[in-house]
Scaffold this motif. Structure first.
Motif, PDB file in Angstrom:
ATOM      1  N   ALA A 200      -7.111  -3.462   1.241  1.00 22.84           N
ATOM      2  CA  ALA A 200      -5.943  -2.642   1.566  1.00 22.84           C
ATOM      3  C   ALA A 200      -6.191  -1.167   1.272  1.00 22.84           C
ATOM      4  N   LEU A 201      -6.745  -0.881   0.101  1.00 23.40           N
ATOM      5  CA  LEU A 201      -6.981   0.514  -0.273  1.00 23.40           C
ATOM      6  C   LEU A 201      -8.052   1.143   0.609  1.00 23.40           C
ATOM      7  N   ALA A 202      -9.086   0.372   0.943  1.00 24.58           N
ATOM      8  CA  ALA A 202     -10.147   0.895   1.814  1.00 24.58           C
ATOM      9  C   ALA A 202      -9.592   1.225   3.192  1.00 24.58           C
ATOM     10  N   LEU A 203      -8.735   0.361   3.702  1.00 23.88           N
ATOM     11  CA  LEU A 203      -8.147   0.600   5.019  1.00 23.88           C
ATOM     12  C   LEU A 203      -7.247   1.839   4.990  1.00 23.88           C
ATOM     13  N   LEU A 204      -6.393   1.926   3.986  1.00 18.15           N
ATOM     14  CA  LEU A 204      -5.498   3.088   3.890  1.00 18.15           C
ATOM     15  C   LEU A 204      -6.294   4.373   3.698  1.00 18.15           C
TER      16      LEU A 204
ATOM     17  N   ALA B 292       1.508  -2.152   4.805  1.00 18.83           N
ATOM     18  CA  ALA B 292       2.693  -1.947   5.642  1.00 18.83           C
ATOM     19  C   ALA B 292       3.580  -0.824   5.127  1.00 18.83           C
ATOM     20  N   ARG B 293       3.643  -0.678   3.810  1.00 13.78           N
ATOM     21  CA  ARG B 293       4.553   0.304   3.224  1.00 13.78           C
ATOM     22  C   ARG B 293       3.941   1.693   3.078  1.00 13.78           C
ATOM     23  N   ASN B 294       2.647   1.791   3.288  1.00 10.71           N
ATOM     24  CA  ASN B 294       1.989   3.081   3.095  1.00 10.71           C
ATOM     25  C   ASN B 294       1.255   3.589   4.329  1.00 10.71           C
ATOM     26  N   GLY B 295       1.321   2.864   5.409  1.00  7.60           N
ATOM     27  CA  GLY B 295       0.644   3.307   6.618  1.00  7.60           C
ATOM     28  C   GLY B 295       1.318   2.729   7.843  1.00  7.60           C
ATOM     29  N   ASP B 296       0.818   3.100   9.019  1.00 11.54           N
ATOM     30  CA  ASP B 296       1.396   2.603  10.260  1.00 11.54           C
ATOM     31  C   ASP B 296       0.442   1.669  10.994  1.00 11.54           C
TER      32      ASP B 296
END
Length: 337
Positions: free
Chosen positions: A153-157, A58-62
């Motif tokens: 989370a990292l894979a998604l970002l 949430a804090r690093n992507g939309d």
């Protein structure tokens, strides 16, 4: 180390990280297939362990991410849950009734359900669209779930172009199991001292901020309350001065967990104030842990993992000193109403 099997620990945490590539591949496939949002839907402590990963996204992507209480979502619904949703359900046993119920609810609405379990033959694993199994037990599950959800989370970002360092991050994370073992070994005398210090307390205020807050809530609720029958008041460090400070008196125990992320000043404010009232402040600071080869950027992502791994050592001593095994429960057979 007291009541500890080092090789078992290494197998379990390495097993969690062995899922990194399959998880990365699946995340990519689902995004390519049109996924538009992500739900973390666990029950109890397992669900709460997903909080740092949800906040990281949430804090690093939309990309919309939802961290929901599984039982409440089934009861109240969500207009955002549907055929283009990815649903991640962590369940150690794979049998938790709320986890099974939310899995069925999500699938009825067309969502793609990913299960993270410790048992491939469990209902949650068997009914999920995709199941990832990494064996763990109560004393090792926090780190395992934290790491699996962090990889998601990292894979998604990374796939969304919001995190370019996935390969480097994964290379560092793969070193963690053995480094965590070293942290445990170095912390053992401190763990014994903390356990001795708090063995007779029947109440603790437990606080932290950022990912450390998740572990504060988890340790207070799922370990001290559930496994030791000790009353706790988990409170986010930013909320500490909005009510809970009035409960601090001489002799009251405050457990404070500090990470190396941007939330650290929130914990430091509590650390400065508490000694003005009570001398029973216990601080666990991840900056004290030696992690050769781990960059400041990754250290900032894993305070909850580090704190969980040293708290396991505190718990191992505490159950012996209090003559109260962590496996002892009162009411589990009486809650199926």
């Amino acid at each position: 180390m007291l009541n500890f099997d080092a090789e078992r620990f290494l197998r379990i945490e390495s097993g969690a990280l062995a899922l990194a590539r399959p998880l990365q591949q699946l995340v990519g496939e689902l995004l390519d297939g049109g996924a538009r949002n992500l739900f973390f839907l666990g029950a109890g402590g397992a669900g709460r362990l997903m909080e740092p990963a949800a906040q990281l996204i949430a804090r690093n992507g939309d990309f919309p991410v939802h961290l929901e209480n599984a039982a409440e979502l089934v009861a109240m619904g969500s207009a955002n849950l549907g055929p283009q949703s990815i649903v991640v359900i962590p369940s150690l046993s794979g049998t938790t009734r709320e986890a099974v119920a939310v899995l069925e609810y999500a699938q009825e609405r067309g969502a793609k359900v990913i299960a993270l379990t410790a048992h491939a033959d469990s209902p949650v694993a068997q009914q999920a669209d995709v199941a990832f199994t990494a064996f763990a037990e109560d004393d090792t599950s926090s780190e395992s779930f934290y790491l699996q959800s962090l990889v998601i989370a990292l894979a998604l970002l990374n796939r969304l172009g919001r995190f370019d360092g996935f390969e480097a991050a994964l290379a560092e994370l793969e070193q963690l199991p053995r480094l965590l073992l070293g942290v445990k070994e170095a912390f053992e005398p401190t763990a014994a001292a903390i356990a001795e210090s708090i063995r007779d307390d029947d109440y603790h205020i437990v606080t932290g901020a950022g990912p450390s807050w998740t572990e504060a809530w988890y340790y207070g609720t799922c370990i001290l309350e559930e496994m030791q029958w000790i009353r706790t008041r988990p409170i986010h460090a930013s909320d500490f001065f909005h009510g809970t400070l009035e409960l601090v008196e001489p002799g009251v125990s405050v457990l404070l967990f500090k990470g190396e992320d941007a939330s650290r000043p929130l914990a430091e404010r509590v650390e400065r104030w508490v000694p003005s009232v009570t001398d029973r402040l216990t601080v666990i600071d991840t900056a004290d842990f030696d992690l050769p080869g781990i960059s400041p950027e990754i250290r900032a992502l894993i305070p909850h993992v580090l704190i969980a791994t040293v708290l396991e050592r505190v718990s191992a001593h505490l159950e012996v000193l209090r003559d109260h095994p962590l496996t002892t429960r009162r009411y589990y057979r009486r809650i199926d109403y």
